[in-house]
Scaffold this motif. Sequence first.
Motif, short mmCIF file in Angstrom:
data_model
loop_
_atom_site.label_atom_id
_atom_site.label_comp_id
_atom_site.label_asym_id
_atom_site.label_seq_id
_atom_site.Cartn_x
_atom_site.Cartn_y
_atom_site.Cartn_z
N ARG A 85 0.88 -1.18 -0.11
CA ARG A 85 -0.07 -0.08 -0.38
C ARG A 85 0.92 1.70 -0.02
NH1 ARG A 85 -1.56 -5.27 2.19
NH2 ARG A 85 -4.19 -4.94 2.37
N LEU A 145 1.12 4.25 2.80
CA LEU A 145 0.91 4.18 4.16
C LEU A 145 2.23 3.91 3.97
CD1 LEU A 145 -2.31 2.53 5.23
CD2 LEU A 145 -1.54 4.07 5.83
N MET A 158 5.40 8.59 9.97
CA MET A 158 4.13 7.42 11.61
C MET A 158 5.52 7.81 13.01
SD MET A 158 1.58 6.61 9.85
CE MET A 158 0.39 6.33 10.97
N SER A 217 2.58 6.67 23.17
CA SER A 217 2.01 5.15 22.49
C SER A 217 1.10 5.63 21.42
CB SER A 217 0.63 5.82 23.54
OG SER A 217 -1.03 6.47 23.68
N LEU A 218 0.64 7.10 20.51
CA LEU A 218 0.67 6.90 20.08
C LEU A 218 1.77 6.65 17.99
CD1 LEU A 218 -0.11 10.66 19.09
CD2 LEU A 218 -1.97 8.48 19.17
N ALA A 224 3.04 3.35 18.31
CA ALA A 224 2.28 1.98 17.82
C ALA A 224 2.05 2.43 16.34
CB ALA A 224 1.49 1.23 18.78
N TYR A 225 1.03 3.51 16.14
CA TYR A 225 1.12 3.06 14.68
C TYR A 225 1.81 3.15 13.40
CZ TYR A 225 -3.60 4.94 16.86
OH TYR A 225 -4.42 4.45 17.34
N LEU A 269 2.79 -0.58 12.97
CA LEU A 269 2.01 -1.28 12.53
C LEU A 269 1.28 -0.96 11.16
CD1 LEU A 269 -1.23 -0.41 15.39
CD2 LEU A 269 -0.69 -2.84 14.35
N THR A 270 1.36 0.19 10.94
CA THR A 270 0.80 0.88 8.89
C THR A 270 2.41 -0.14 8.81
OG1 THR A 270 1.48 3.30 10.24
CG2 THR A 270 0.28 3.22 9.41
N TRP A 324 1.48 -3.66 8.43
CA TRP A 324 0.38 -3.78 7.44
C TRP A 324 0.56 -3.15 5.35
CZ3 TRP A 324 -3.54 -0.82 4.59
CH2 TRP A 324 -4.64 -1.88 4.55
N ILE A 330 3.67 -8.12 9.19
CA ILE A 330 2.68 -8.41 10.32
C ILE A 330 2.82 -8.45 11.13
CG2 ILE A 330 0.85 -10.42 9.27
CD1 ILE A 330 -0.62 -7.68 8.77
N LEU A 362 2.31 -6.61 14.39
CA LEU A 362 1.20 -7.28 15.82
C LEU A 362 2.22 -7.87 17.20
CD1 LEU A 362 -0.95 -9.88 13.23
CD2 LEU A 362 -1.01 -7.69 14.80
N SER A 414 3.26 -3.86 19.29
CA SER A 414 1.98 -3.13 19.74
C SER A 414 1.33 -3.69 20.46
CB SER A 414 1.13 -3.18 18.32
OG SER A 414 -0.19 -4.02 17.49
N ALA A 415 1.26 -5.31 19.78
CA ALA A 415 0.83 -5.42 21.84
C ALA A 415 1.72 -5.40 22.98
CB ALA A 415 0.78 -7.69 21.13
N ILE A 464 1.09 -1.80 24.17
CA ILE A 464 -0.30 -2.02 24.59
C ILE A 464 -0.21 -2.45 26.20
CG2 ILE A 464 -2.61 -2.91 24.82
CD1 ILE A 464 -2.54 -2.12 21.99
#
Lengths: 106, 385, 173
Positions: B76, B79, B86, B140-141, B143-144, B147-148, B151, B159, B163, B166-167, B170
């Motif tokens: 993609r 992203l 990011m 905490s942002l 993680a984006y 993740l992006t 993905w 991926i 995952l 980010s797990a 969190i």
Amino acid sequence: MLNSFGHVSLEHYLVLSAILFTIGMLGVLLRKNVLVMLMGIELMLNAVNLSFVAFSHFTGNINGQIMVFFVMTVAAAEAGVGLALAVTIFKKFKEVNIKFFENLKG
Amino acid sequence: MGSDAFEIAINLVKMIVIFLLMVQLVPLLVWIERRGSAFIQNRFGPNRVGPLGLTQLLADAVKFIFKEEFIPSRSRKFLFYAAPVMSLIPGALAFGSIPLSLPINVEAFEMFGQTWGPYRFAFQSFEIGVGIVFVLGISSLGAYGMLTAGWASVNKYSIFGALRASAQMISYELALGLSLVGIILIYGTFDFSVMISEQTGPLSFMWFGSEVVIPFLPNWGIFYQPLGALLLFITMFAETNRAPFDLPEAEAELVAGYHTEYGGLKMNMFYIGEYGHMMVASALMTTFYFGGYHLPFVDPDTVNTALMYNGYSATMASVLTALTFHLVFFAKLFLFLWIFIWVRWTLPRFRYDQLMDLGWKKLLPWALANTMVTAVVVFLMRSWS
Amino acid sequence: MLTSGLLFYILAAAIVLFAIAVVMSSNPIYSALYLALTMVTLAFMFFMLNAPFIAGVQLIVYAGAVVVLFTMVMMLFDLKKEQEAFARGKFTGFIKIASAGWLCGLIAGAVYMSSEMIVSGSKAVSENTATTKNLAIELFTNYILAFEALGILLLLIAVGAVSISRIKGGTHA
């Protein structure tokens, strides 16, 4: 009043909140994906939060901000249960469409 | 922001300088990491290019810039480009809100036929009253970005790495936030500057209505919150995805984790993001538990008066004092950054279930217990007097 | 004054655009990312409204936890582009949009008509009443019962979520 450009009043925030709420509601009404519907609900709750904070700011009353805490907690809880349900649906049907929810029993 | 042109200009310059400071520290840290790991493993490390291999950094930068830009065909695109940025922004924003030294006081002066009133510039990109909450929220942002990246590059290793990352973030954010509650309860503030100014002088506290002073120890947070400091120290490693918690990048299992498909400058931006997070974590550790920019037993006012006594103007003395204490802050910061590197090259990696067990079953209950005990003690000591 | 008005309109436009993008994106992962952007922009707006602590909590809870969870779950599913993103039926769809727009207009109209009655502008929260300390005092004295009820709610939710998503017979999926 909505006429002067420079002056932002409570009405501006309330109208923005109403628009945001409507968009969230449309998300719940129009989409079939459970997760996007949950996101619509989050949008609606955020719209309510915005109006609470705006009221709190413009009336000098701090209770509005307290309410935002409660709304946030409930929203997080709702997201947790909603995601758990979505995971269950996905494991069974490999799709998260709202129409499969009627098959969930016991 | 400022009220007149001079103040606005200085504030803008300050923001840019602090961002550049953060970014420019990264190559230096990479060099320290490579030399340090070589030292730990009894190798030489980069020592050919320039004195002590220092210009190796320049060579690395040139290499990063001239690498072929490779984008997976099924990725993609938007992203894929956005993810490195990011992951860089949260670290930069969080670092900007931490005070790096004393505020600078500028006396009124004449310029362009006009008097420019006295100013006070905080030594940070922007002052924010609820600094701690802001830093927690912004970091905490991060993680984006991962993740992006995972993905968008349409790669199963990416991926999986994303995952995992980010797990992990969190899970450890809970313990991180709770480990800070104790120190917040003790100082009763969310403001970094207030918290730092509380940590001056010798260790002194109220014990059942009488004041206890221990003259040979500085008044640092770690003496009030040893457990909180330890918990923050452990969770910091997990939040920055560094070894021994670097499961998102476990090369034996996942090639390189969420940035498997990235190369060149985009890869470099992930590096800057990771080192930026390390710097934020070390700065938090310094600010909360090790007195921030204060040198123990040295009063900044004394330094300021001494400088003014030696013939410097008030503005110049303020600037010089701020720079001195800035160096103190950086000495502490580099100590923690070195500990990050030291741990990475010493400890082996956790298994994923061990990591989750540590986060949820050990750190979280201990942080909760720390909060409870601190709350009771603070309440008792305040109601006693 | 003009800058604050400008800032409000920029933020409001961003919020509305991102929210529309949440609803209209056919790929749910893009929806979640736009939702994160909406939340961050809303946090800025809360900051403008003298509620910095709420803004920080908004970042931590919504942008940092809830939406990350959404994104994570969707990446775990790895959904292909949805076959039917929107509910079928042109007529019912039209009715839905019309009724939602009607509701929005109703609220906006009510706000506009009653603007004489709303206490506006005069008593903005001053810096010292809106501190986090006052917030905490209010929360732990007047609202303590609601606060504890929320604790019980969260416990119930945790148990419920675990029992819903548990797989019988094993501990790991």
